[in-house]
Design a protein around this motif. Structure first.
Motif, mmCIF file in Angstrom:
data_model
loop_
_atom_site.group_PDB
_atom_site.id
_atom_site.type_symbol
_atom_site.label_atom_id
_atom_site.label_comp_id
_atom_site.label_asym_id
_atom_site.label_seq_id
_atom_site.Cartn_x
_atom_site.Cartn_y
_atom_site.Cartn_z
ATOM 1 N N THR A 121 33.222 29.781 42.121
ATOM 2 C CA THR A 121 34.616 30.193 42.083
ATOM 3 C C THR A 121 34.837 30.972 40.792
ATOM 4 O OG1 THR A 121 35.315 28.138 41.030
ATOM 5 C CG2 THR A 121 35.414 28.233 43.447
ATOM 6 N N SER A 147 38.147 33.623 38.703
ATOM 7 C CA SER A 147 39.467 34.230 38.721
ATOM 8 C C SER A 147 39.320 35.628 38.160
ATOM 9 C CB SER A 147 40.432 33.405 37.868
ATOM 10 O OG SER A 147 41.696 34.020 37.847
ATOM 11 N N ARG A 186 43.700 36.413 40.304
ATOM 12 C CA ARG A 186 43.436 36.095 41.712
ATOM 13 C C ARG A 186 42.256 35.147 41.807
ATOM 14 N NH1 ARG A 186 45.176 39.259 46.112
ATOM 15 N NH2 ARG A 186 44.298 37.487 47.223
ATOM 16 N N TYR A 187 42.398 34.088 42.604
ATOM 17 C CA TYR A 187 41.338 33.117 42.830
ATOM 18 C C TYR A 187 40.296 33.740 43.744
ATOM 19 C CZ TYR A 187 39.076 28.816 44.396
ATOM 20 O OH TYR A 187 38.168 27.832 44.701
ATOM 21 N N HIS A 238 38.770 36.727 48.424
ATOM 22 C CA HIS A 238 39.992 36.068 47.938
ATOM 23 C C HIS A 238 40.173 34.742 48.671
ATOM 24 C CE1 HIS A 238 41.398 39.502 45.675
ATOM 25 N NE2 HIS A 238 41.256 40.278 46.726
#
Length: 146
Positions: A63, A65, A69-70, A121
């Motif tokens: 993961t 950012s 935005r993740y 996303h």
């Protein structure tokens, strides 16, 4: 408008300098080098479950950012017998045709890679969509040409 491309496969990098490749779900208006390790930090890299197919070869998830935005990413391993090559456009090549109009583009290999991260996303990239479908197309082409 160029008619053809010239491709130089001689890499100027050694295998120890293999680039880390990221495919982001956005367009970034920059063609030069970037200090990715400082501004793009991946978290929670782990082995994926059994949902991955043998052909997808995506085994690591992460993961991150980016600009708030993740992102969720999967590692796409280049299938056995193939090599990923990073190219840089080397400019136009003027061929002899009695004009100064560029007739082709030159692409120079900058390095080779065995895997790259595919980012989406909010959800993990799915096998069979976009670039994650490439191994399936390679298998299809292989079967077609037997």
């Amino acid at each position: 408008m160029p008619d053809a491309s010239h491709v130089n496969l001689q890499s100027s990098r050694t295998p120890a300098q293999a680039p880390r490749i990221h495919q982001l779900p956005c367009e970034i208006d920059c063609d030069g080098p970037a200090n990715v390790s400082t501004y793009f930090v991946m978290n929670n890299q782990q082995e994926a479950g059994s949902e991955n197919t043998e052909l997808s070869s995506s085994s690591k998830n992460a993961t991150a950012s980016f600009r708030g935005r993740y992102l969720v990413g999967s590692t796409m391993v280049i299938p056995e017998g193939y090599t990923g090559v990073l190219f840089k456009e080397g400019g136009a090549v003027v061929e002899t045709d009695n004009t100064d109009t560029p007739r082709s583009n030159r692409w120079d290999a900058q390095g080779k890679f065995r895997e790259f991260m595919v980012w989406e996303h909010d959800a993990k990239p799915r096998v069979g969509e976009g670039v994650m479908n490439v191994p399936n197309w390679i298998q299809f082409a292989s079967e077609l040409h037997k």
